[in-house]
Design a protein around this motif. Sequence first.
Motif, PDB file in Angstrom:
ATOM      1  N   ARG A  41      48.983  62.404  35.865  1.00  0.00           N
ATOM      2  CA  ARG A  41      49.506  63.629  35.249  1.00  0.00           C
ATOM      3  C   ARG A  41      50.600  63.329  34.233  1.00  0.00           C
ATOM      4  NH1 ARG A  41      49.264  65.720  40.585  1.00  0.00           N
ATOM      5  NH2 ARG A  41      51.504  65.281  40.803  1.00  0.00           N
ATOM      6  N   SER A  42      51.365  62.290  34.493  1.00  0.00           N
ATOM      7  CA  SER A  42      52.496  61.959  33.620  1.00  0.00           C
ATOM      8  C   SER A  42      52.067  61.289  32.325  1.00  0.00           C
ATOM      9  CB  SER A  42      53.472  61.047  34.366  1.00  0.00           C
ATOM     10  OG  SER A  42      52.895  59.769  34.584  1.00  0.00           O
ATOM     11  N   GLY A  43      50.793  60.898  32.224  1.00  0.00           N
ATOM     12  CA  GLY A  43      50.306  60.235  31.030  1.00  0.00           C
ATOM     13  C   GLY A  43      50.626  58.757  30.978  1.00  0.00           C
ATOM     14  N   LYS A  44      51.023  58.178  32.104  1.00  0.00           N
ATOM     15  CA  LYS A  44      51.355  56.751  32.134  1.00  0.00           C
ATOM     16  C   LYS A  44      50.115  55.864  32.170  1.00  0.00           C
ATOM     17  CE  LYS A  44      55.862  57.360  34.367  1.00  0.00           C
ATOM     18  NZ  LYS A  44      56.687  57.064  35.579  1.00  0.00           N
ATOM     19  N   ALA A  45      48.951  56.484  32.350  1.00  0.00           N
ATOM     20  CA  ALA A  45      47.695  55.725  32.345  1.00  0.00           C
ATOM     21  C   ALA A  45      46.709  56.415  31.407  1.00  0.00           C
ATOM     22  CB  ALA A  45      47.134  55.629  33.757  1.00  0.00           C
ATOM     23  N   PRO A  46      47.041  56.465  30.117  1.00  0.00           N
ATOM     24  CA  PRO A  46      46.258  57.280  29.177  1.00  0.00           C
ATOM     25  C   PRO A  46      44.851  56.765  28.923  1.00  0.00           C
ATOM     26  CG  PRO A  46      47.825  55.920  27.987  1.00  0.00           C
ATOM     27  CD  PRO A  46      48.148  55.767  29.445  1.00  0.00           C
ATOM     28  N   ASN A  47      44.618  55.482  29.201  1.00  0.00           N
ATOM     29  CA  ASN A  47      43.318  54.898  28.879  1.00  0.00           C
ATOM     30  C   ASN A  47      42.507  54.528  30.114  1.00  0.00           C
ATOM     31  OD1 ASN A  47      43.658  54.750  25.888  1.00  0.00           O
ATOM     32  ND2 ASN A  47      45.385  53.453  26.464  1.00  0.00           N
ATOM     33  N   LEU A  48      42.861  55.110  31.250  1.00  0.00           N
ATOM     34  CA  LEU A  48      42.104  54.850  32.471  1.00  0.00           C
ATOM     35  C   LEU A  48      40.752  55.562  32.395  1.00  0.00           C
ATOM     36  CD1 LEU A  48      42.586  53.415  35.290  1.00  0.00           C
ATOM     37  CD2 LEU A  48      42.817  55.739  36.180  1.00  0.00           C
ATOM     38  N   HIS A  49      39.687  54.820  32.632  1.00  0.00           N
ATOM     39  CA  HIS A  49      38.339  55.392  32.590  1.00  0.00           C
ATOM     40  C   HIS A  49      37.805  55.703  33.978  1.00  0.00           C
ATOM     41  CE1 HIS A  49      37.514  53.383  28.409  1.00  0.00           C
ATOM     42  NE2 HIS A  49      38.327  54.394  28.342  1.00  0.00           N
ATOM     43  N   GLY A  50      38.137  54.871  34.944  1.00  0.00           N
ATOM     44  CA  GLY A  50      37.622  55.096  36.290  1.00  0.00           C
ATOM     45  C   GLY A  50      38.516  54.445  37.325  1.00  0.00           C
ATOM     46  N   LEU A  51      38.566  55.056  38.507  1.00  0.00           N
ATOM     47  CA  LEU A  51      39.358  54.522  39.612  1.00  0.00           C
ATOM     48  C   LEU A  51      38.667  54.872  40.922  1.00  0.00           C
ATOM     49  CD1 LEU A  51      41.985  53.325  40.868  1.00  0.00           C
ATOM     50  CD2 LEU A  51      42.955  55.634  40.708  1.00  0.00           C
ATOM     51  N   VAL A  52      38.420  53.848  41.718  1.00  0.00           N
ATOM     52  CA  VAL A  52      37.839  54.027  43.046  1.00  0.00           C
ATOM     53  C   VAL A  52      38.687  53.238  44.034  1.00  0.00           C
ATOM     54  CG1 VAL A  52      35.836  53.665  44.546  1.00  0.00           C
ATOM     55  CG2 VAL A  52      35.498  54.344  42.159  1.00  0.00           C
ATOM     56  N   ILE A  98      40.310  40.146  37.165  1.00  0.00           N
ATOM     57  CA  ILE A  98      41.016  40.868  36.103  1.00  0.00           C
ATOM     58  C   ILE A  98      40.253  40.672  34.806  1.00  0.00           C
ATOM     59  CG2 ILE A  98      43.165  41.080  34.790  1.00  0.00           C
ATOM     60  CD1 ILE A  98      44.635  39.921  37.218  1.00  0.00           C
ATOM     61  N   GLY A  99      40.011  41.766  34.080  1.00  0.00           N
ATOM     62  CA  GLY A  99      39.262  41.677  32.842  1.00  0.00           C
ATOM     63  C   GLY A  99      39.950  42.357  31.681  1.00  0.00           C
ATOM     64  N   ASN A 100      39.689  41.859  30.480  1.00  0.00           N
ATOM     65  CA  ASN A 100      40.234  42.430  29.259  1.00  0.00           C
ATOM     66  C   ASN A 100      39.965  43.939  29.200  1.00  0.00           C
ATOM     67  OD1 ASN A 100      41.243  42.717  26.634  1.00  0.00           O
ATOM     68  ND2 ASN A 100      39.328  42.073  25.678  1.00  0.00           N
ATOM     69  N   GLY A 101      40.978  44.673  28.766  1.00  0.00           N
ATOM     70  CA  GLY A 101      40.846  46.125  28.663  1.00  0.00           C
ATOM     71  C   GLY A 101      41.402  46.882  29.840  1.00  0.00           C
ATOM     72  N   GLY A 102      41.771  46.146  30.898  1.00  0.00           N
ATOM     73  CA  GLY A 102      42.302  46.812  32.084  1.00  0.00           C
ATOM     74  C   GLY A 102      41.304  46.944  33.210  1.00  0.00           C
ATOM     75  N   GLN A 103      40.286  46.082  33.202  1.00  0.00           N
ATOM     76  CA  GLN A 103      39.300  46.101  34.289  1.00  0.00           C
ATOM     77  C   GLN A 103      39.892  45.321  35.471  1.00  0.00           C
ATOM     78  OE1 GLN A 103      37.507  48.120  32.593  1.00  0.00           O
ATOM     79  NE2 GLN A 103      38.220  47.247  30.663  1.00  0.00           N
ATOM     80  N   ARG A 104      39.809  45.888  36.653  1.00  0.00           N
ATOM     81  CA  ARG A 104      40.393  45.226  37.815  1.00  0.00           C
ATOM     82  C   ARG A 104      39.580  45.480  39.081  1.00  0.00           C
ATOM     83  NH1 ARG A 104      46.758  44.227  38.214  1.00  0.00           N
ATOM     84  NH2 ARG A 104      47.210  43.807  36.017  1.00  0.00           N
ATOM     85  N   LEU A 105      39.474  44.433  39.868  1.00  0.00           N
ATOM     86  CA  LEU A 105      38.979  44.524  41.238  1.00  0.00           C
ATOM     87  C   LEU A 105      40.039  43.875  42.108  1.00  0.00           C
ATOM     88  CD1 LEU A 105      36.986  44.850  43.584  1.00  0.00           C
ATOM     89  CD2 LEU A 105      35.891  42.720  42.839  1.00  0.00           C
ATOM     90  N   VAL A 129      48.460  48.677  30.063  1.00  0.00           N
ATOM     91  CA  VAL A 129      49.456  49.644  30.532  1.00  0.00           C
ATOM     92  C   VAL A 129      48.889  50.518  31.646  1.00  0.00           C
ATOM     93  CG1 VAL A 129      50.867  51.615  29.876  1.00  0.00           C
ATOM     94  CG2 VAL A 129      50.677  49.657  28.336  1.00  0.00           C
ATOM     95  N   SER A 130      47.699  51.068  31.432  1.00  0.00           N
ATOM     96  CA  SER A 130      47.110  51.988  32.404  1.00  0.00           C
ATOM     97  C   SER A 130      46.820  51.293  33.722  1.00  0.00           C
ATOM     98  CB  SER A 130      45.823  52.598  31.836  1.00  0.00           C
ATOM     99  OG  SER A 130      46.086  53.335  30.668  1.00  0.00           O
ATOM    100  N   ALA A 131      46.198  50.121  33.647  1.00  0.00           N
ATOM    101  CA  ALA A 131      45.833  49.399  34.862  1.00  0.00           C
ATOM    102  C   ALA A 131      47.062  49.005  35.661  1.00  0.00           C
ATOM    103  CB  ALA A 131      45.002  48.169  34.516  1.00  0.00           C
ATOM    104  N   VAL A 132      48.099  48.546  34.975  1.00  0.00           N
ATOM    105  CA  VAL A 132      49.318  48.132  35.670  1.00  0.00           C
ATOM    106  C   VAL A 132      49.976  49.320  36.351  1.00  0.00           C
ATOM    107  CG1 VAL A 132      51.657  47.243  35.335  1.00  0.00           C
ATOM    108  CG2 VAL A 132      49.725  46.114  34.224  1.00  0.00           C
TER     109      VAL A 132
END
Length: 316
Positions: free
Chosen positions: A12-23, A275-282, A304-307
């Motif tokens: 909601r705060s906009g601290k993860a503006p480029n997040l595409h998906g989260l599970v 960890i992958g370029n663009g903020g991909q994480r497992l 920024v978003s992933a962190v």
Amino acid sequence: MAMTERIDTVLRSGKAPNLHGLVVTRGGEIVLERYGAGVDHRLGDSLGHVAFDRDTLHDLRSVSKSVVALLYGIALDAGLVPGPEAGLMEQFPEYPDLVADPERAHLTIAHALTMTLGLDWNEDAPYTSPANSEIAMELAPDRYRYVLERPVVEKAGRRWLYCGGASALIGGIIARGTGRPLEEYAATALFGPLGIDRFEWSKGDDGLAMAAAGLRLRPIDLAAVGRLVLDGGRGIVPAAWIRELTRPRVKIAEGFSYGYQWYVNTAAPYWVGGIGNGGQRLTVVPDEELVVVMTAGEYDQEHVSAVAVHEAVLGG
């Protein structure tokens, strides 16, 4: 503050503006699932503005490397590939000049698995530039020769140096050992047993799956891969191999190490992941039975978003 509340506060705060998906799963159960929208790419190709949902495939970029390590372990258990201690150069006998080079004779498959090859390699440039060694590898007429003939700059095993070429070599060893393209072996040996029937694996101009960065999965399916690791392989991947690939083997930074194509955070909280370029994480957090998957669109940028989301999940 509960984890779900922390995450939604970040979103909601906009601290993860480029997040595409989260599970997020805990104990094998989905406890949180969020999707966003934004500009996305399939490697270098623009996909335009995408509204993501559970069924949208997403680039995993270098998280692909961690999946390749699982495939190697399955093939190893089946006796289809040599062990990590085996010589690396002898897996590529079509390059007799390189095989005969005494400077490379000590290289092993383990050096590729741990990215400690001691070869000249640089992925600091954007992944759209031939100045980036991985991109140069993709542009080369022979990806394997390109990697193996890089100048020797130090003895192998001494220092971790990020190297997509190392992952390409592992992918090649798997394909040769199994007698099948990497993506076909993945479909039957790993994805099928996990119930994953939708994926893509981008290929180079040579028609070979890009082991270092080409896998595309749904976040929910990548979470299933994470649960597999959390559960010790469930007989799909040998439990002994799960322990081997997630054991810290070479130090990257204080409290942060590399195993076999998997990162290992030895500082609290302990976690292993890709960890992958663009903020991909497992991220797999064994002590909390937690698996976290993130996809994002911050390619060639600070993640920024992933962190922000990673810290919220882990209580930071």
